[in-house]
Structures are given as structure tokens and as C-alpha cells.
Design a protein around this motif. Structure first.
Motif, short mmCIF file in Angstrom:
data_model
loop_
_atom_site.label_atom_id
_atom_site.label_comp_id
_atom_site.label_asym_id
_atom_site.label_seq_id
_atom_site.Cartn_x
_atom_site.Cartn_y
_atom_site.Cartn_z
N HIS A 180 29.10 12.15 20.96
CA HIS A 180 27.66 12.25 21.19
C HIS A 180 26.89 11.94 19.91
O HIS A 180 25.91 11.19 19.91
N ARG A 181 27.37 12.51 18.78
CA ARG A 181 26.69 12.26 17.50
C ARG A 181 26.78 10.79 17.11
O ARG A 181 25.81 10.20 16.65
N ILE A 182 27.97 10.21 17.30
CA ILE A 182 28.14 8.80 16.94
C ILE A 182 27.22 7.93 17.81
O ILE A 182 26.52 7.06 17.31
N ARG A 183 27.22 8.23 19.10
CA ARG A 183 26.43 7.43 20.05
C ARG A 183 24.93 7.52 19.74
O ARG A 183 24.21 6.54 19.82
N ASN A 184 24.48 8.71 19.33
CA ASN A 184 23.05 8.89 19.11
C ASN A 184 22.56 8.41 17.76
O ASN A 184 21.36 8.33 17.54
N ASP A 185 23.47 8.19 16.82
CA ASP A 185 23.03 7.73 15.51
C ASP A 185 24.06 6.77 14.92
O ASP A 185 24.87 7.14 14.08
N ARG A 186 24.01 5.57 15.41
CA ARG A 186 25.03 4.59 15.03
C ARG A 186 24.92 4.19 13.56
O ARG A 186 25.88 3.73 12.97
N ASP A 187 23.72 4.35 12.97
CA ASP A 187 23.56 4.00 11.56
C ASP A 187 24.17 5.07 10.66
O ASP A 187 24.53 4.81 9.52
N ARG A 188 24.24 6.27 11.17
CA ARG A 188 24.69 7.39 10.36
C ARG A 188 26.21 7.52 10.32
O ARG A 188 26.78 7.96 9.33
N TYR A 189 26.88 7.15 11.42
CA TYR A 189 28.32 7.38 11.54
C TYR A 189 29.09 6.09 11.73
O TYR A 189 28.58 5.15 12.33
N VAL A 190 30.34 6.07 11.24
CA VAL A 190 31.25 5.01 11.66
C VAL A 190 31.89 5.48 12.97
O VAL A 190 32.02 6.68 13.21
N ASP A 191 32.26 4.51 13.80
CA ASP A 191 32.74 4.85 15.14
C ASP A 191 34.23 5.22 15.08
O ASP A 191 35.09 4.49 15.54
N HIS A 192 34.50 6.37 14.51
CA HIS A 192 35.88 6.81 14.36
C HIS A 192 35.87 8.33 14.18
O HIS A 192 35.12 8.84 13.35
N ILE A 193 36.65 9.01 14.97
CA ILE A 193 36.83 10.46 14.77
C ILE A 193 38.20 10.63 14.15
O ILE A 193 39.21 10.47 14.84
N TYR A 194 38.22 10.91 12.86
CA TYR A 194 39.53 11.04 12.20
C TYR A 194 40.20 12.32 12.66
O TYR A 194 39.60 13.40 12.57
N GLY A 195 41.42 12.19 13.16
CA GLY A 195 42.14 13.36 13.65
C GLY A 195 42.24 13.39 15.16
O GLY A 195 42.99 14.18 15.72
N GLU A 196 41.48 12.51 15.82
CA GLU A 196 41.58 12.48 17.28
C GLU A 196 42.98 12.01 17.68
O GLU A 196 43.59 12.57 18.59
#
Lengths: 314, 160
Positions: free
Chosen positions: A217-233
Motif C-alpha cells: 500500500h505504501r509503495i503503491r501510494n508513493d512511488r517516488d518515495r519507495y523502490v518497488d521491493h519488500i526486502y524479506g518477503e
């Protein structure tokens, strides 16, 4: 002639059954997985929020009754102290550590918290020959210090280099690491000390499945803020602690080469062979030896009989 | 949340340069609390006497209060539902941001919204510090709140 053929057949059959044993054993070993707990908990670490205040380190120190640090916890000079660019890591007196990174593509530093990631299928657990480790239904990977013999196999097995050895004690040399505050907090429905202490709520505790949803949800809502990767998933078969970052994870000290398969899968087949080798090989080769020796003995007896017969004839 | 403020800041600055007198009128001053003492989570640090009036003069209400009071919201994500939402009865941070924050509890989600509400401590720090870091305002922990005795002990800080 007849003896030779049967021996070859025996060899073939022997090797064939040995090979079959290997593969059958390997297959059963593969199905013997560590139980996964669907409702296990974890922590989502949002590195875009962390300000490197080290409140988590201070809280961990107090909670685990660790010795007082050489420098106060609000001393930020520690971030620059690594020799040859090395970073601080967990040791017997620090179960969690914050490191500072200055990725070139952003204009502010990022801070990475290290502690045990509490893997879904812990390599430390599977490597421990005294079964000191336990994966609890809550998600914590804990260990029993009473049975730990200090062999340090788990230190080698851990892909994140987390378990630390108490080198300072000659009488109680054993492994120490973050236990997710299991005994003191998790069991009593309290948040882990570091999570509770974080002023920025960069640490979010919850069910792992829900944390992944929130992370997405956080990645989707702020694509500039996050890289599209959840480390540990998926890393190392999935970990209870998950990370979000604003730069690629390899730039902030994460090992992005860790396989998605649990570490155990890399060694499981080999390890399954060890008892097989120890139990089947000795009688098998002893049998070969006995057969070969019997043939030689029979040959020898026959020759001796022949000689005796010849002597008698003379 | 933080990014919104980046967009707002120059606009607001411009607004207050053009209308320097407006926010400091007597009516405005009477409508907003002058000082808010933030002591809800006080344990390791002393309470913060937040100069609410000074911040209210510098920024738009919605910079911090979302859609609960004052001027209309400008975040387009919020506007989808809250375009005509009236001011709420309770405007304090703690009415929505609860003390304990985990992914275990929290408000009922509305589709894709309100599923990731930060706790009170997180809301205060993310909001205050987020803006302070961008505007060059004080950012150190003890620049806003000093250690209590417990705090000094926790952080192994020597007495001065």
C-alpha cells in the motif's frame, strides 16, 4: 567365469540400490519442511522514516539488560567510525545496530537497522545439532542458552550474519542474538522494545501477511518515495522482519544475492545423504570385501587341495 | 503526507507574503490555541510546549490537521471523499492517532484508505520532524524535548 558374472551383477545391484536409497532419502528429506505459521508476526521497517536516533538500540539495551555502552546512545559519531568502510554489526552486547548510509542518488542519509530477521525457515535452526533454536508460532526465532554448546555453526549458517558469540566469557561461551523480546514482551502481548521506542514509527509490528499488504500500500501510494521491493518477503525463504527503502537495497548494505529459497534447501539433499552414507556404506563395502575375500580364500583352498592331491598322487 | 507539505510550502509562503496581516488578526488568534502542551507520551522526555499560534500563523491548518478543521484539504487523495467534509468535533491529533500503533489493530479500512494510520507518537514525529527537516528548523531530539531522568538513564547520557 560364473563367479565373476555374479559378482558384477552384485556390484551393479548394490550400486543401483545405493543410488535408489540416496534419491529416495533425498525425496523424503525434502518433504520434511519446517512448519510455517501463517499467523506469525513480524515488523515492517520503513527506512524512509528512520532518522537514526538510536532509540531502538537504547531500548534493546535496557530491555535485554545489556552492559552500558562506551558512548551514550545519542552520540552519532558512531556512524562514522567504521574502519575501511566497515559497518557496525550485532555482537554480544548489541542485539540491534543502526548504520548510516549515504547513497549518492538521494540528498539525505538512510539508516538501516540490523537485528535478527527471524526467518520463516531459519538456517540457524536447521544447522543447530543440539536443537537449541525454536521458531515460535508468534514468529520469533528463539534459542535455549542452556543447551547451546557454543559450536558457532549457526553463525556460519545465518545468511544475515546475526548470531553473535560471547567471546568475552570463558565459562559460558555461547551464542547470543535478538530474540524478538519473546520471553519478556511478545508472550505477554507487548510490543518488542525497539518497536515501542521508535519515535518515527519506522518500525511497525503486526501479522506478517498484513505487513506485506501495508508495505504494498505504501509503495503503491508513493512511488517516488519507495523502490518497488519488500526486502524479506522472499529473501532466504521469507523473513518476519521486512524492509522498505527509497533506494535499491544493495546501496544500503543489504545482500541482494541471497536466494529466495530457504537456505536449508541448498544443503538439505547433501545433509540427507550423511546418515545414509554412515549407515549403508559400511555394510555394503564390508559385504563386497567379504565376497572378494571369500573368492580368494576359495581359490586358495582349491589350489591347496589340488597341491595336496598332487602330492598324494606322487 | 510529507511530500504534500513540500508542495504547499512555497504556495503558503507566497500567500503570507501577500497577506501578511490576515493570519494575525484578533479573530484568528482567538480561534486557535496559542500553546499546546504535548505530554501524552511523556516518559523519557519532558513535555513539549508546542507554540501552536506561531505555527498556525506560518502554515495552513490542513498542513497538520488533514480535513478535520480550518481550510479545505488540498491532497487529492483525501479530496476524493472529503471534498465537502465539515470540520470535526474533535481536532486533536490523538482523536485519530492512537497511542499504541500496530498492524494488529486500527481503524476499519475504507477500501484502500485509512489502512495505514500511524500511532500518536509516529504522527507527531513524522509531521513535526518531517517539516522541520525540510525547513531547516531544529531537528535534534533534545531541541524539542529535554531528557527526563529516565531518559538520561536510558540513553546513558552523563549529567551535565
Amino acid at each position: 567365469m560364473k563367479t565373476q558374472t555374479s559378482r558384477r551383477t552384485l556390484l551393479k545391484k548394490g550400486l543401483g540400490s545405493a543410488a535408489a536409497a540416496i534419491f529416495l532419502r533425498a525425496k523424503t528429506a525434502r518433504s520434511h519442511n519446517i512448519k510455517r505459521y501463517p499467523n506469525s508476526c513480524g515488523v515492517l521497517v520503513d527506512m524512509t522514516r528512520c532518522i537514526g536516533c538510536r532509540s531502538c538500540e537504547a531500548a534493546c539495551n535496557a530491555e535485554q539488560k545489556l552492559p552500558s555502552p562506551a558512548l551514550p546512545f545519542d552520540d552519532r559519531s558512531l556512524f562514522a567510525q567504521g574502519r575501511h568502510g566497515s559497518k557496525r554489526r550485532t555482537d554480544e552486547n548489541h542485539f540491534t545496530v543502526i548504520n548510516r548510509y549515504d547513497p549518492p542518488e538521494i540528498d539525505h542519509p538512510l539508516f538501516r537497522k540490523i537485528q535478527c530477521n527471524h526467518c520463516q525457515e531459519p538456517a540457524c535452526l536447521s544447522s543447530c545439532f543440539v536443537n537449541a533454536y525454536t521458531k515460535t508460532p508468534e514468529g520469533a526465532v528463539i534459542y535455549n542458552p542452556d543447551v547451546c554448546v557454543g559450536c558457532r555453526t549457526c553463525m556460519i549458517a545465518c545468511p544475515f550474519y546475526i548470531p553473535a558469540f560471547r567471546y568475552s566469557s570463558a565459562l559460558h561461551p555461547q551464542i547470543v542474538k535478538c530474540q524478538f523480546c519473546y520471553e519478556t514482551r511478545l508472550k505477554n502481548n507487548l510490543l518488542p522494545a525497539c518497536v515501542e521506542a521508535c519515535p518515527q514509527e519506522a518500525l511497525l509490528f503486526g501479522k506478517r501477511e498484513k505487513l506485506i499488504k501495508i508495505a504494498r500500500h505504501r509503495i503503491r501510494n508513493d512511488r517516488d518515495r519507495y523502490v518497488d521491493h519488500i526486502y524479506g518477503e522472499y529473501e532466504a525463504g521469507g523473513t518476519s522482519w521486512l524492509y522498505l527503502s527509497s533506494v535499491e537495497f544493495d546501496q544500503v548494505g543489504f545482500d541482494t544475492t541471497i536466494p529466495h529459497e530457504p537456505i536449508l534447501n541448498s544443503v538439505k539433499n547433501f545433509l540427507a545423504m550423511v546418515p545414509m552414507v554412515l549407515t549403508i556404506w559400511p555394510p555394503l563395502f564390508a559385504g563386497f570385501h567379504l565376497l572378494a575375500a571369500r573368492r580368494a580364500r576359495a581359490e586358495k583352498t582349491r589350489q591347496e587341495n589340488n597341491r595336496e592331491k598332487a602330492d598324494e598322487d606322487v | 503526507m510529507v511530500r504534500v507539505k513540500i508542495d504547499l510550502f512555497p504556495l503558503l509562503s507566497l500567500f503570507f507574503i501577500i497577506f501578511p496581516v490576515m493570519p494575525t488578526t484578533a479573530a484568528f488568534a482567538a480561534a486557535v490555541a496559542s500553546t499546546v502542551t504535548i505530554d501524552a507520551l511523556q516518559e523519557l522526555y519532558t513535555p513539549v510546549d508546542f507554540d501552536h499560534l506561531a505555527h498556525a500563523e506560518m502554515y495552513n491548518c490542513t498542513s497538520c490537521h488533514h480535513h478535520t478543521t480550518g481550510t479545505t484539504m488540498q491532497d487529492e487523495k483525501c479530496l476524493k471523499c472529503h471534498k465537502n467534509s465539515p470540520a470535526t468535533a474533535n481536532v486533536s491529533c490523538s482523536s485519530c492517532h492512537h497511542r499504541r500503533s500496530t498492524a494488529l489493530d486500527g481503524a476499519e479500512p475504507h477500501g484502500n484508505y485509512h489502512i495505514d494510520i500511524v500511532g500518536l507518537k509516529g504522527a507527531l514525529h513524522l509531521n513535526c520532524l518531517g517539516c522541520h527537516r525540510e525547513t531547516g528548523a531544529p531537528c535534534g531530539c533534545i531541541e524539542c524535548h529535554d531528557y527526563t531522568e529516565a531518559g538520561r538513564k536510558r540513553f546513558a547520557v552523563q549529567e551535565n
